[in-house]
Design an enzyme around this catalytic site. Structure first.
Site, short mmCIF file in Angstrom:
data_model
loop_
_atom_site.label_atom_id
_atom_site.label_comp_id
_atom_site.label_asym_id
_atom_site.label_seq_id
_atom_site.Cartn_x
_atom_site.Cartn_y
_atom_site.Cartn_z
N PRO A 11 35.38 25.89 2.57
CA PRO A 11 35.67 24.75 1.73
C PRO A 11 36.65 23.74 2.33
O PRO A 11 37.61 24.12 3.01
CB PRO A 11 36.27 25.36 0.47
CG PRO A 11 36.69 26.73 0.86
CD PRO A 11 35.76 27.16 1.94
N ASN A 12 36.36 22.49 2.06
CA ASN A 12 37.20 21.33 2.42
C ASN A 12 37.17 20.96 3.89
O ASN A 12 37.72 19.94 4.29
CB ASN A 12 38.66 21.52 1.95
CG ASN A 12 38.76 21.70 0.45
OD1 ASN A 12 38.22 20.88 -0.28
ND2 ASN A 12 39.37 22.77 0.00
N ARG A 19 41.75 14.97 5.57
CA ARG A 19 42.73 15.83 4.91
C ARG A 19 43.88 16.17 5.87
O ARG A 19 43.64 16.37 7.07
CB ARG A 19 42.06 17.11 4.39
CG ARG A 19 41.59 18.07 5.47
CD ARG A 19 40.85 19.27 4.93
NE ARG A 19 41.71 20.21 4.22
CZ ARG A 19 41.55 21.53 4.30
NH1 ARG A 19 40.60 22.08 5.04
NH2 ARG A 19 42.36 22.32 3.63
N TYR A 24 45.56 19.42 10.60
CA TYR A 24 44.21 19.58 11.12
C TYR A 24 43.79 18.54 12.16
O TYR A 24 42.69 18.61 12.70
CB TYR A 24 43.21 19.57 9.95
CG TYR A 24 43.52 20.63 8.92
CD1 TYR A 24 43.46 21.98 9.25
CD2 TYR A 24 43.89 20.29 7.62
CE1 TYR A 24 43.76 22.96 8.31
CE2 TYR A 24 44.18 21.26 6.68
CZ TYR A 24 44.12 22.59 7.03
OH TYR A 24 44.42 23.56 6.11
N ASN A 75 35.23 29.88 10.26
CA ASN A 75 36.47 29.40 9.67
C ASN A 75 36.22 29.43 8.17
O ASN A 75 35.61 28.50 7.63
CB ASN A 75 36.81 27.99 10.16
CG ASN A 75 38.15 27.51 9.60
OD1 ASN A 75 38.73 28.16 8.72
ND2 ASN A 75 38.64 26.40 10.11
N ALA A 78 40.05 28.31 2.97
CA ALA A 78 40.86 28.95 1.92
C ALA A 78 40.31 30.32 1.51
O ALA A 78 41.07 31.21 1.10
CB ALA A 78 40.95 28.03 0.71
N GLU A 99 36.95 34.71 14.39
CA GLU A 99 37.58 33.95 13.29
C GLU A 99 38.37 32.79 13.90
O GLU A 99 39.09 32.98 14.89
CB GLU A 99 38.55 34.90 12.55
CG GLU A 99 39.35 34.25 11.46
CD GLU A 99 40.33 35.23 10.76
OE1 GLU A 99 40.35 36.44 11.13
OE2 GLU A 99 41.05 34.79 9.87
N HIS A 101 40.95 29.38 12.97
CA HIS A 101 41.71 28.49 12.08
C HIS A 101 42.27 27.36 12.91
O HIS A 101 42.84 27.62 13.99
CB HIS A 101 42.84 29.24 11.36
CG HIS A 101 42.32 30.33 10.49
ND1 HIS A 101 41.67 30.07 9.31
CD2 HIS A 101 42.27 31.66 10.68
CE1 HIS A 101 41.26 31.22 8.79
NE2 HIS A 101 41.61 32.20 9.61
N ARG A 108 52.71 28.54 8.06
CA ARG A 108 52.54 27.76 6.84
C ARG A 108 52.96 28.59 5.62
O ARG A 108 53.68 29.57 5.76
CB ARG A 108 51.08 27.28 6.75
CG ARG A 108 50.68 26.42 7.96
CD ARG A 108 49.27 25.91 7.85
NE ARG A 108 49.11 25.02 6.70
CZ ARG A 108 47.93 24.58 6.26
NH1 ARG A 108 46.80 24.95 6.88
NH2 ARG A 108 47.85 23.78 5.22
C1 DQA Z 1 42.27 26.76 7.69
C2 DQA Z 1 43.57 27.35 7.13
C3 DQA Z 1 43.41 27.72 5.67
O1 DQA Z 1 44.61 28.28 5.16
C4 DQA Z 1 43.08 26.50 4.84
O2 DQA Z 1 42.86 26.83 3.50
C5 DQA Z 1 41.93 25.73 5.40
C6 DQA Z 1 41.78 25.59 6.85
C7 DQA Z 1 42.45 26.23 9.14
O3 DQA Z 1 41.43 25.97 9.77
O4 DQA Z 1 43.58 26.06 9.60
O5 DQA Z 1 41.17 25.11 4.65
O6 DQA Z 1 41.29 27.78 7.73
#
Ligand code: DQA
Length: 148
Positions: A11-12, A19, A24, A75, A78, A99, A101, A108
């Site tokens: 998501p997002n 964002r 990011y 990835n 959340a 995985e 991120h 964080r």
């Molecule tokens: C994320 C880190 C997560 O905590 C966050 O909710 C994201 C992006 C990252 O790529 O740093 O949406 O996975």
């Protein structure tokens, strides 16, 4: 035959570039997709780049990937910190998973320090920005090559 990998985004991540640029960076989701597919092309890997904001859609995608893909980069965004369902589907994949991120989740908020998926994947990359996806593609290619 080329290896096939799937790159799954939670998501997002579709709003990358817009964002929290401090976390990011400024690369848009479309640009990230383009960069990843350029790298997979170079390495002669067939790749699908997928994003969903919906937990169940991601679970279904991971289940379906068991038949069609040799490896996965995820990835889970959340959902990394909340989803037992995604974790369980990853555990059923039984093929290499990396995985990713973009941000350093350990630098964080405390709720981001726990990944429910880290112990069911081969390895992970965090905090290296969008470049982390490219490093993951290179690592996954090596893992798959060493398997054959
Ligand atoms: C994320 C880190 C997560 O905590 C966050 O909710 C994201 C992006 C990252 O790529 O740093 O949406 O996975």
């Amino acid at each position: 035959m080329n290896n096939k990998i799937i790159i799954i985004n939670g998501p997002n991540l579709n709003l990358l570039g817009e964002r929290e640029q401090s976390q990011y960076g400024s690369v848009t989701f479309e640009k990230l997709k383009e960069k990843c597919l350029k790298k997979t092309n170079e390495l002669k890997i067939d790749a699908e780049f997928f994003q969903s904001n919906i937990e169940g859609e991601i679970v279904t995608k991971i289940q379906e990937a068991r038949k069609n893909f040799d490896g996965m980069i995820i990835n889970a965004a959340a959902f990394t910190h909340t989803s037992v369902a995604i974790r369980d589907s990853l555990d059923l994949f039984k093929k290499p998973i990396i995985e990713v991120h973009i941000s350093n989740i350990y630098k964080r908020e405390e709720f981001r320090h726990k990944s429910l998926i880290s112990d069911v994947v081969n390895g992970g990359i965090f905090g290296l920005g969008p470049e982390g996806y490219i490093l993951a593609i290179i690592s996954l290619e090596k893992i798959l090559k060493d398997e054959n």
